[in-house]
Structures are given as C-alpha cells and as structure tokens.
Scaffold this motif. Structure first.
Motif, PDB file in Angstrom:
ATOM      1  N   MET A  50      39.912 -18.294   9.662  1.00  0.00           N
ATOM      2  CA  MET A  50      39.923 -17.254   8.659  1.00  0.00           C
ATOM      3  C   MET A  50      38.509 -16.712   8.500  1.00  0.00           C
ATOM      4  O   MET A  50      37.562 -17.460   8.388  1.00  0.00           O
ATOM      5  CB  MET A  50      40.436 -17.819   7.340  1.00  0.00           C
ATOM      6  N   THR A  51      38.386 -15.410   8.480  1.00  0.00           N
ATOM      7  CA  THR A  51      37.086 -14.785   8.294  1.00  0.00           C
ATOM      8  C   THR A  51      36.978 -14.283   6.865  1.00  0.00           C
ATOM      9  O   THR A  51      37.850 -13.570   6.384  1.00  0.00           O
ATOM     10  CB  THR A  51      36.918 -13.593   9.261  1.00  0.00           C
ATOM     11  N   LEU A  52      35.912 -14.670   6.195  1.00  0.00           N
ATOM     12  CA  LEU A  52      35.672 -14.211   4.836  1.00  0.00           C
ATOM     13  C   LEU A  52      34.604 -13.126   4.859  1.00  0.00           C
ATOM     14  O   LEU A  52      33.723 -13.131   5.703  1.00  0.00           O
ATOM     15  CB  LEU A  52      35.187 -15.365   3.957  1.00  0.00           C
ATOM     16  N   ARG A  53      34.682 -12.229   3.898  1.00  0.00           N
ATOM     17  CA  ARG A  53      33.635 -11.214   3.767  1.00  0.00           C
ATOM     18  C   ARG A  53      32.406 -11.858   3.157  1.00  0.00           C
ATOM     19  O   ARG A  53      32.478 -12.535   2.154  1.00  0.00           O
ATOM     20  CB  ARG A  53      34.110 -10.074   2.878  1.00  0.00           C
ATOM     21  N   ARG A  54      31.302 -11.649   3.782  1.00  0.00           N
ATOM     22  CA  ARG A  54      30.041 -12.194   3.279  1.00  0.00           C
ATOM     23  C   ARG A  54      29.438 -11.228   2.264  1.00  0.00           C
ATOM     24  O   ARG A  54      29.776 -10.058   2.208  1.00  0.00           O
ATOM     25  CB  ARG A  54      29.085 -12.422   4.433  1.00  0.00           C
ATOM     26  N   ASN A  55      28.522 -11.759   1.487  1.00  0.00           N
ATOM     27  CA  ASN A  55      27.796 -10.952   0.504  1.00  0.00           C
ATOM     28  C   ASN A  55      28.732 -10.271  -0.497  1.00  0.00           C
ATOM     29  O   ASN A  55      28.592  -9.090  -0.792  1.00  0.00           O
ATOM     30  CB  ASN A  55      26.913  -9.902   1.185  1.00  0.00           C
ATOM     31  N   ALA A  56      29.701 -11.006  -0.977  1.00  0.00           N
ATOM     32  CA  ALA A  56      30.585 -10.473  -2.008  1.00  0.00           C
ATOM     33  C   ALA A  56      29.756 -10.195  -3.263  1.00  0.00           C
ATOM     34  O   ALA A  56      29.099 -11.083  -3.782  1.00  0.00           O
ATOM     35  CB  ALA A  56      31.701 -11.461  -2.301  1.00  0.00           C
ATOM     36  N   ILE A  57      29.783  -8.955  -3.695  1.00  0.00           N
ATOM     37  CA  ILE A  57      28.965  -8.540  -4.833  1.00  0.00           C
ATOM     38  C   ILE A  57      29.868  -7.908  -5.877  1.00  0.00           C
ATOM     39  O   ILE A  57      30.662  -7.010  -5.569  1.00  0.00           O
ATOM     40  CB  ILE A  57      27.886  -7.529  -4.392  1.00  0.00           C
ATOM     41  N   SER A  58      29.736  -8.367  -7.115  1.00  0.00           N
ATOM     42  CA  SER A  58      30.500  -7.770  -8.200  1.00  0.00           C
ATOM     43  C   SER A  58      29.946  -6.375  -8.498  1.00  0.00           C
ATOM     44  O   SER A  58      28.830  -6.037  -8.095  1.00  0.00           O
ATOM     45  CB  SER A  58      30.434  -8.656  -9.441  1.00  0.00           C
ATOM     46  N   PHE A  59      30.731  -5.580  -9.194  1.00  0.00           N
ATOM     47  CA  PHE A  59      30.265  -4.245  -9.561  1.00  0.00           C
ATOM     48  C   PHE A  59      30.821  -3.857 -10.924  1.00  0.00           C
ATOM     49  O   PHE A  59      31.811  -4.404 -11.391  1.00  0.00           O
ATOM     50  CB  PHE A  59      30.638  -3.200  -8.504  1.00  0.00           C
ATOM     51  N   GLN A  60      30.136  -2.910 -11.541  1.00  0.00           N
ATOM     52  CA  GLN A  60      30.590  -2.310 -12.789  1.00  0.00           C
ATOM     53  C   GLN A  60      30.490  -0.805 -12.632  1.00  0.00           C
ATOM     54  O   GLN A  60      29.462  -0.283 -12.196  1.00  0.00           O
ATOM     55  CB  GLN A  60      29.755  -2.775 -13.971  1.00  0.00           C
ATOM     56  N   LEU A  61      31.568  -0.119 -12.993  1.00  0.00           N
ATOM     57  CA  LEU A  61      31.642   1.338 -12.865  1.00  0.00           C
ATOM     58  C   LEU A  61      32.114   1.938 -14.178  1.00  0.00           C
ATOM     59  O   LEU A  61      32.752   1.265 -14.986  1.00  0.00           O
ATOM     60  CB  LEU A  61      32.630   1.730 -11.760  1.00  0.00           C
ATOM     61  N   GLY A  62      31.842   3.207 -14.351  1.00  0.00           N
ATOM     62  CA  GLY A  62      32.370   3.933 -15.495  1.00  0.00           C
ATOM     63  C   GLY A  62      31.544   3.760 -16.750  1.00  0.00           C
ATOM     64  O   GLY A  62      30.526   3.065 -16.760  1.00  0.00           O
ATOM     65  N   PRO A  63      32.006   4.392 -17.810  1.00  0.00           N
ATOM     66  CA  PRO A  63      31.253   4.384 -19.058  1.00  0.00           C
ATOM     67  C   PRO A  63      31.343   3.042 -19.781  1.00  0.00           C
ATOM     68  O   PRO A  63      32.360   2.377 -19.727  1.00  0.00           O
ATOM     69  CB  PRO A  63      31.941   5.479 -19.876  1.00  0.00           C
ATOM     70  N   ILE A 109      42.601 -13.468  -2.353  1.00  0.00           N
ATOM     71  CA  ILE A 109      41.989 -14.724  -1.931  1.00  0.00           C
ATOM     72  C   ILE A 109      41.459 -14.520  -0.500  1.00  0.00           C
ATOM     73  O   ILE A 109      42.171 -14.062   0.379  1.00  0.00           O
ATOM     74  CB  ILE A 109      43.003 -15.884  -1.971  1.00  0.00           C
ATOM     75  N   GLY A 110      40.189 -14.854  -0.306  1.00  0.00           N
ATOM     76  CA  GLY A 110      39.545 -14.630   0.980  1.00  0.00           C
ATOM     77  C   GLY A 110      38.936 -13.242   1.108  1.00  0.00           C
ATOM     78  O   GLY A 110      38.328 -12.921   2.112  1.00  0.00           O
ATOM     79  N   GLY A 153      34.500  -5.137 -11.251  1.00  0.00           N
ATOM     80  CA  GLY A 153      34.998  -5.765 -10.026  1.00  0.00           C
ATOM     81  C   GLY A 153      34.322  -7.126  -9.903  1.00  0.00           C
ATOM     82  O   GLY A 153      33.112  -7.198  -9.706  1.00  0.00           O
ATOM     83  N   ILE A 154      35.084  -8.185 -10.043  1.00  0.00           N
ATOM     84  CA  ILE A 154      34.506  -9.532 -10.096  1.00  0.00           C
ATOM     85  C   ILE A 154      34.601 -10.242  -8.754  1.00  0.00           C
ATOM     86  O   ILE A 154      35.417  -9.876  -7.906  1.00  0.00           O
ATOM     87  CB  ILE A 154      35.185 -10.393 -11.187  1.00  0.00           C
ATOM     88  N   VAL A 155      33.768 -11.259  -8.581  1.00  0.00           N
ATOM     89  CA  VAL A 155      33.824 -12.135  -7.406  1.00  0.00           C
ATOM     90  C   VAL A 155      34.443 -13.448  -7.866  1.00  0.00           C
ATOM     91  O   VAL A 155      33.906 -14.120  -8.744  1.00  0.00           O
ATOM     92  CB  VAL A 155      32.416 -12.404  -6.827  1.00  0.00           C
ATOM     93  N   LEU A 156      35.568 -13.796  -7.280  1.00  0.00           N
ATOM     94  CA  LEU A 156      36.213 -15.063  -7.634  1.00  0.00           C
ATOM     95  C   LEU A 156      35.385 -16.245  -7.133  1.00  0.00           C
ATOM     96  O   LEU A 156      34.696 -16.153  -6.109  1.00  0.00           O
ATOM     97  CB  LEU A 156      37.616 -15.130  -7.036  1.00  0.00           C
ATOM     98  N   ALA A 157      35.475 -17.349  -7.840  1.00  0.00           N
ATOM     99  CA  ALA A 157      34.771 -18.576  -7.453  1.00  0.00           C
ATOM    100  C   ALA A 157      35.082 -18.934  -6.004  1.00  0.00           C
ATOM    101  O   ALA A 157      36.214 -18.775  -5.542  1.00  0.00           O
ATOM    102  CB  ALA A 157      35.190 -19.726  -8.377  1.00  0.00           C
TER     103      ALA A 157
END
Length: 158
Positions: A1-14, A27-28, A50-54
C-alpha cells in the motif's frame, strides 16, 4: 500500500461565519483528496478544516499501528476546537465517512449535519484483497443493526 507523504492539514474560508465543516479523508489518504470540496465549501461562506488523521504521516508501519479510536479522537479534538461555531458539519470520504458518522453519533448535540462520500456498506474479505488490511478497523461496524436504539446508544457510549 502506498501512502501519500507530507499530509498537511488546511483551513479555508472565512473565520467570521456561523458554519464550519471538518473534512475527513480516506484511510491511507490525506487531506488533499478533500481539498476541491473544501474550496467549494469555503466559497459558500463556510470555514473549512481539512484534518490529518492519526498515523497518516506517510509511513505504512505507523498507520498499521493505529486503531480507529485514535482516528475518532483526532476528529473529536477538531469538533471541540470549533465550539465558537453554532453549526459544525462533518464530511468524510470512504472509511472517513464511516468515521464522520461515528463522530456525529457521539457529538449529536454539536453536529449540524454529515456529508458521506463513497461510504462502504460492507467489506468482504473474500472479494477484496485489501479488506483484510482494513477489517480490524471496519469489522466493528459490519454487523451492527443501526435501526436498534440500543445499538446506537452503545456506539455513542464508547
């Protein structure tokens, strides 16, 4: 299974709005798979997180050691951090949708709505080779009768 590296959370909007939405990736996966939806929601005057799961740091070994409780705790912490918003929504993709629904059950008084995208209804280990990998997280939901109020109460009390 390949996971995306450098998972970064984000915040958008007002930030000055009465609505917020937490995006829960698969998951993954990573928050990037929810970014387009987040941008659309932000255009609708919704504060989007947009959160990054544990366990989603790009290392499959780290992910394999995570339990669903850790993912649920990640989402719960985000829900609690958004207490200033009267309307908090959850949006989840695939198994992230299952996690969003479980979180909504626990925080029914705080969650205004849930958006589920491509939510699995069943995992069959006989047909899908990857289902064995995910079954330790999904199996607790597999045979639950959600129409039974006692089952719903048991899930919320977990």
């Amino acid at each position: 299974m390949t996971l995306r590296r450098n998972a970064i959370s984000f915040q958008l909007g007002p930030e000055q709005t009465d609505r917020a939405c937490i995006l829960v990736h698969n998951i993954g996966g990573s928050p990037i798979e929810m970014r387009d939806m987040g941008e659309y929601l932000a255009q609708q005057n919704i504060c989007v997180h947009g959160i990054v799961l544990a366990g989603h740091d790009g290392d499959v070994d780290t992910l394999s050691m995570c339990e669903r409780e850790e993912w649920l705790e990640t989402i719960a912490q985000e829900v609690e951090s958004l207490e200033e918003y009267p309307y908090v929504f959850l949006a989840g993709f695939s198994l992230g949708a299952v996690l969003a629904l479980l979180t909504a059950l626990k925080y029914a008084d705080r969650i205004a709505g849930v958006i589920v995208l491509s939510m699995p209804l069943r995992l069959s280990s006989g047909r899908h080779g990857l289902s064995n990998y995910f079954s330790k997280w999904y199996t607790p939901l597999d045979y639950l009768e959600f129409d039974d109020p006692n089952v719903r109460r048991d899930i919320i009390d977990r």
